[in-house]
Design an enzyme around this catalytic site. Structure first.
Site, PDB file in Angstrom:
ATOM      1  N   GLY A  60      83.317  34.884 148.999  1.00 24.60           N
ATOM      2  CA  GLY A  60      84.166  35.414 150.233  1.00 24.60           C
ATOM      3  C   GLY A  60      83.313  36.163 150.998  1.00 24.60           C
ATOM      4  CG  HIS A  61      85.636  37.993 154.388  1.00 25.34           C
ATOM      5  ND1 HIS A  61      86.441  38.211 155.369  1.00 25.34           N
ATOM      6  CD2 HIS A  61      86.360  38.094 153.149  1.00 25.34           C
ATOM      7  CE1 HIS A  61      87.498  38.718 154.888  1.00 25.34           C
ATOM      8  NE2 HIS A  61      87.502  38.764 153.718  1.00 25.34           N
ATOM      9  CG  ASN A  62      82.323  41.455 155.153  1.00 25.02           C
ATOM     10  OD1 ASN A  62      83.176  40.722 155.790  1.00 25.02           O
ATOM     11  ND2 ASN A  62      81.483  42.463 156.066  1.00 25.02           N
TER      12      ASN A  62
END
Lengths: 346, 346, 346
Positions: A241-243
């Site tokens: 996922g993002h980050n």
């Protein structure tokens, strides 16, 4: 291509136990598939039977093995499996070495920076504006490298890979077919009965020597970077996922999902179909068994299992107790009967 | 591109708490990454420390915050995170706006209907016979839009997407790289010792404002339609089976699978790695925790967990009871001992 | 395209119960979607209501049904669903039949062996050196068939498929969009603090009549072959590890992962999100319920569930016992109270 036994011994830093120095080795194979001329290896004692009947010309064996089938040369090393990897690389190199150049059916934006005498761009690949590609890298057929991507040296990007704009790829990175790097993170605000997309303007940064398996997906950060640390190896159909910040030298097996903003420290090992919630940290050298579900941060150095994750010993104990429930019910029934009898006797 | 503080306040419908109306804002970033000239936001109090040391020129803060670091302009709004999304959109638009036209390396069938002054078709994209594409849509590199697909306006189809024949795509639909729309449903009849393929002659119909994440797959219906309702947002590596009907404004997180002919009503939220069996209905506004397994229809409005799915409170109670099994066993043992003693005393 | 009722009856080996031999049938649809001229079918009694109001010209019914709505022709067969599949195929064939030839936007290496009067290579497809493709096969847009792949006849390779070098594909194989065949297996040796890649020099061999769903991934063997047995049907987003041997006529549903070197015997059925560890065998005709976790070899002929896998009856019993824990706790409490009372009475 052919290799002599003494060359092989020098390469793998092994001792020749049996066989002529000049024995010519022309290929490699598993013990049961080896043909005359092949090198093979005994990596695990359960293959000892195959060792005794192999047709290989030479076998790499673990230190301590001093005897084997007749007419088979032996080289002893500490780790035959690792030594054999070197051999595989030697024989594979001939097919891997590529002729640099841009295929006439590839599309390279004139602003892209790459040395066409050192990089290969295969048919149908699309290299967009201001991309930079290091020497020795190979861009597979029909892959798409979007604007402003920066890629290091000696990368191997296979077929149908998508790398979105501005992502940064280190040296010697391998992306198997269908990998997606830099897709938008899954971020929405709920407003007026609708989910409103939060633009994802960050990037993905992939360290040196990372490998990502077929059809895995790495989302770009909302801001800043999603990071895959150097030396980390990701299997097929994994979602990051993002980050997320994935440490160095981690292993992440197939069908695992890691939600946004979570962090793996270095040397974490994750088996298949694991799920990790968002915003948690998994400590260094933690090992997560298949299907572990991580819902909050867990310290490193331990083996985990279960959903929610707990040290594997606790999880196994709990499972054992559940499996003994029928016995417990019988004991309660026996107590009830005894008590009833003893009360009746009163 | 640059924005004044008063323009920003008007856009996000916020109050200027501090700062000159004409302050020029030239970019945006998170609090800890912001540089002079940037707008940032305080979305969550745990970032208050970063707020106090930010280098941003202006910060969007929640109503009630009236003070902050020196020389930083402040705008107060109800939902800073949502307001910031507007800002992000403004600064991102410059890079997103595209020059329409068909890349010379794209393949557009002469029967396709699209206005080349308003649509972009990128390198290597394939637009097949009788496709129709609405104005403002952008077809990514190496994507394939098969025969008779009808696509609305302002869609953003990224790289290496595959849309199979006759599928219908609404307006403002976003398909991340590697998405597959309209693959054959998984349908076979067992006959004569073999699984005989049942042709899948239906389509997929995707509503307005839907987004689908990287490498997710949506199967076409056997007959009729697999439907993704308007406003629904699907994460990466999600599988939607044939003839599913997904309601409006649903969220479906990564690695979830929904088997054939199942139905989500509107505003259903599904966390990661959930599995839903075929031919069931999940009621409106139901929330399914990560890994929930749905084996039969469940009413809306509740939060579910476990496999099989049950209201999350029941699932948590059951888990708590299992975790207290060691104590229960001790109690039974104590009873046995007491009883034995009391019997011996008899 | 049009079909008479008597032709239809002959094709599906059915009996005309009602209707004129020359009745012309021009399309097909489900009972509730059928228009005049359409063939439909009654596959399940729960659709009997739709049957009574259908607008279809003819309905294929199960043997035993002798009456129906007025003016609707009836043909009786043993398995209407299967019979209808034949009809679907007839009407679908017109769209499926392709005009052979290599699209000017495809890239076919001059050393590839294929008969351009019998094979279709669509726009953007890349056929590399020494590939061999059998007659009647159709290579979808932007698919990549790497060097030395051998493909049989009448295969249907859809868009954006990647087949890596030297893999062998049988006859009538269907690969849905985004499938990856022959990606490197996930194999590393840990040495000097790093995971060193073990080259994967084997291949994937896919038998006749196999179908693989969208974005599924099949890893090549370290040496030798990863094998998918003939007639096996794999759903979307499935991962098959290196050196797996999948038997004949197996079914493997979405989001399932099978780790390296495992073996399915013939006619194994695997539901969604199942995980199978490496180096285990699943016996012939075993059925694995959704989410089953297989950690060691299990015999065939049984239905399994749970993690770790056990016969489904045992798994259901265990679940039932857990669900009755609150009652057990009450019984123990009652015992404790009784005992306390009886001790106090002493």
């Amino acid at each position: 291509m052919a290799l002599t036994l003494s060359e092989l011994a020098r390469w793998v830093d092994g001792d020749i136990i049996r066989g002529g120095f000049d024995l010519s080795l022309t290929g490699m194979a598993a013990l049961d598939a080896a043909a005359p001329g092949d090198v093979s290896f005994l990596g695990n004692e359960k293959y000892y039977g195959q060792f005794l009947t192999t047709k290989a010309a030479a076998v790499i064996v673990p230190t301590g093995v001093s005897d084997g089938p007749e007419n088979v040369a032996l080289i002893a090393v500490e780790n035959p499996s690792l030594a054999f990897a070197t051999v595989v690389r030697h024989f594979a190199i001939a097919t891997r070495n590529f002729t640099p150049g841009v295929h006439p059916g590839a599309f390279v934006d004139p602003t892209a920076r790459l040395d066409v005498t050192k990089v290969r761009v295969q048919a149908g690949a699309v290299i967009m504006a201001d991309v930079s590609i290091g020497d020795g890298s190979d861009i597979g057929p029909n892959s798409v490298i979007a604007g402003n991507v920066v890629m290091g040296q000696d990368c191997r990007i296979m077929a149908n890979v998508s790398i979105r704009e501005r992502c940064v790829i280190g040296d010697r990175v391998i992306l198997q077919p269908g990998v997606v790097v830099g897709s938008d993170g899954y971020g929405y605000e709920f407003s007026g009965g609708c989910h409103v997309k939060i633009d994802q303007v960050g990037i993905v940064e992939i360290g040196n020597d990372v490998e990502i398996g077929a059809n895995s997906t790495i989302d770009r950060a909302r801001f800043g970077k999603t990071i895959i640390g150097e030396g980390t190896k990701i299997d097929n159909l994994v979602q990051i996922g993002h980050n997320c910040v994935i440490g160095k030298h981690c292993l992440i097996v197939a069908l695992t999902g890691i939600a946004g903003s979570s962090r793996l420290e270095d040397h974490v090992t994750i088996a298949g179909q694991v799920g990790i919630a968002g915003h948690v940290t998994v400590g260094s050298k933690a090992i997560l068994s298949a299907r572990t579900g991580v819902t909050k941060s867990i310290p490193g150095g331990l083996v985990y299992a279960g959903n929610p994750a707990q040290p594997i010993r606790d999880d196994m104990k709990l499972h054992a107790l559940v499996r003994r429930l029928p016995k417990l019910i019988e004991r309660v029934k026996a107590l009830e009967e005894t008590l009833q009898i003893s009360r009746q006797q009163d």
